[in-house]
Design an enzyme around this catalytic site. Structure first.
Site, PDB file in Angstrom:
ATOM      1  CE  LYS A 276     -21.694  -4.567  -5.174  1.00 50.48           C
ATOM      2  NZ  LYS A 276     -22.228  -5.429  -6.173  1.00 50.48           N
ATOM      3  NE  ARG A 277     -16.964   0.840  -5.365  1.00 56.71           N
ATOM      4  CZ  ARG A 277     -18.125   0.372  -5.838  1.00 56.71           C
ATOM      5  NH1 ARG A 277     -18.160  -0.779  -6.467  1.00 56.71           N
ATOM      6  NH2 ARG A 277     -19.231   1.066  -5.699  1.00 56.71           N
TER       7      ARG A 277
END
Ligand code: GLU
Ligand code: ZN
Length: 507
Positions: A276-277
């Site tokens: 997600k990052r």
């Protein structure tokens, strides 16, 4: 350009016409939407649309410390932008609402109480430090370090003593102690030995219900038939299957357990799971850069699914028409930004020019290249200009660089400094001067006449090679060495503004 007509309409069964398929997309509103999430939403949507089932959108916002309203709004905006329309969920309601878990807390409390009363769950008084200590011990002894069943069989007296000590119990699910398996819709038979699935917490000591409880409870209450989700959730499936059995006992489920299918991992750079990052995974980024929702969805469809016959270019409706779980692969898929961009470029080329102009217009307004609201002259110029760049754009955002020169006021116009240094030095003066003179005296202001006039003046008149002749004119007028076709660009810009820019460059 691929020869498959992505704009061809397809016929899909009426949504909701098939009660045997109810799927859900149920993200938690933490952080920004990401591509892995969109892939999951897309596959569920496609399965629902293929089968005439129902696509349920549910918000899993029971983690008050991490969930935000902003993220909730972004999730809705993302699905709307992508055109992944839901049949039940926020903003729409439906027979099993509310569809935000934060509005269903009383139900979860009731279910937890019923599970306790039925003996399918129990109160666990262990403090986090005690659990950690015993896990450490198990590790040292070479045993699997899960919950050790310490509180499984406490007597009423023991529980009362713990309460007197000021302890508050968590609620823990009593696993059946048997191997648990299922026939995964993607992976085939999967099973977990009981030692890998210890008793787990459903409700924290502070009363907060966890994902482990609320997700299956809602799947049961909402009569979800197929759970399609990422492989990262594979290990929650045996717990959920066991819980389902208990939910049937306390009347929450109708006795059926959904089928489960786990979509393959999406790998990013360096063969690591796309996280997600990772900046590459942020949906907002694609939107800001001017990816078309059609292009992005088309690419994401390929991450774990294939249409067959080497067809890689299709609309989401065409995907839905062809969708089948048999063609979902269990192998990890690799996210390839180049390919994603190339498919987006194919989509840009496939759109009718007027449609594309409308999309480009919103992006240019968003970037401040066009005023909001857009005046009729600018709109007309844009409509005429878009076909000039349609073949060259990979993202709508590139239109700002390619077409911005048409919309910037002449007072604020200045060529790209690097391009100006290379092409607008003193040696360019004769070409610029001759161009200005030829264009000032031109009869009709049309691309063909402009081309003819400039060739006569620069190539024949000054004896310049075309590249050397037109390069300086291009930079002086469009501001860049790479621009839409030159003569058409000048026609769109108009005589006065073209002459003013040539004059400015001469100074
Ligand atoms: N809220 C969970 C998540 O976002 C849903 C997982 C599931 O599909 O069961 O990871
Ligand atoms: Zn315990």
């Amino acid at each position: 350009m691929p020869d498959f007509d992505v704009l061809a309409p397809v016929e899909l069964p009426a949504r909701g016409s098939n009660p045997a398929v109810r799927v859900r997309f149920c993200p938690s509103p933490t952080g920004n939407p990401h591509v892995g999430m969109v892939r999951t939403a897309l596959f569920n949507w496609a399965y629902a649309r293929h089968t005439g089932g129902t696509f349920v959108f549910r918000i899993e916002d029971t983690d008050s410390a991490r969930d935000t309203e902003e993220s909730y709004e972004q999730l809705l905006a993302a699905l709307r932008w992508l055109g992944l329309d839901w049949d039940e969920g926020p903003g729409l309601g439906g027979p099993y609402g509310p569809y935000r878990q934060s509005q269903r807390l009383d139900r979860y409390a009731q279910v937890a109480a019923d599970l306790l009363a039925a003996g399918r769950a129990y109160e666990c008084f262990c403090a986090p430090e005690e659990l950690e200590e015993r896990r450490e011990e198990a590790r040292r002894a070479g045993r699997t370090p899960g919950y050790d069943g310490h509180c499984r069989e406490l007597s009423d007296a023991q529980r009362a003593t713990y309460r007197e000590e000021g302890r508050r119990p968590a609620i823990r699910f009593r696993m059946p102690g048997t191997e648990i398996g299922w026939d995964d819709l993607v992976r085939g038979p999967v099973s977990f030995g009981h030692e890998h699935v210890p008793d787990y917490v459903l409700v924290r000591a502070n009363g907060e219900p966890l994902y482990t409880l609320v997700n299956p409870v809602d799947d049961a209450l909402m009569r979800i038939t197929h759970v399609l989700r990422g492989e990262d959730l594979l290990s929650s499936t045996p717990r959920q299957i066991a819980l389902y059995d208990a939910l049937a006992q306390v009347g929450v489920s109708d006795g059926t357990t959904p089928r489960f299918g786990h979509l393959p991992y999406v790998m990013g750079e360096g063969n690591k799971k796309l996280s997600k990052r990772d900046p590459q995974s942020s949906l907002n980024l694609y939107r800001e850069e001017g990816f078309l929702p059609e292009g992005l969805l088309n690419y994401l469809a390929l991450l774990g699914w294939s249409m067959g016959e080497d067809r890689e270019f299709f609309s989401k409706e065409q995907m839905a028409a062809a969708f089948s779980l048999e063609r979902v692969s269990a192998n990890p898929a690799r996210f390839d930004l180049k390919k994603c961009t190339a498919i987006n470029a194919d989509w840009i080329r496939a759109l009718p020019a007027d449609e594309l102009a409308g999309r480009v217009q919103s992006v240019l307004v968003g970037r401040g290249v066009l005023a909001d609201p857009v005046g009729p002259d600018d709109a007309a110029t844009l409509r005429a200009a878009v076909p000039l760049v349609q073949e060259r754009m990979e993202t709508l955002g590139q239109a700002a660089g390619m077409l911005g020169f048409l919309f910037v006021d002449d007072a604020r116009f200045s060529p790209d400094p690097q391009d100006a240094e290379r092409l607008l030095g003193p040696e360019a003066a004769p070409a610029l001067g001759a161009a200005r003179e030829a264009l000032a005296g031109l009869g009709a202001w049309q691309a063909a006449a402009i081309e003819e006039g400039l060739r006569a003046a620069l190539v024949e008149g000054l004896g310049l090679k075309p590249k050397l002749a037109f390069g300086p004119v291009r930079v002086a007028v469009t501001g860049r060495r790479v621009s839409p076709p030159l003569f058409e660009s000048l026609e769109l810009l108009g005589r006065e503004r073209t002459l003013a820019r040539l004059a400015a460059a001469l100074r």
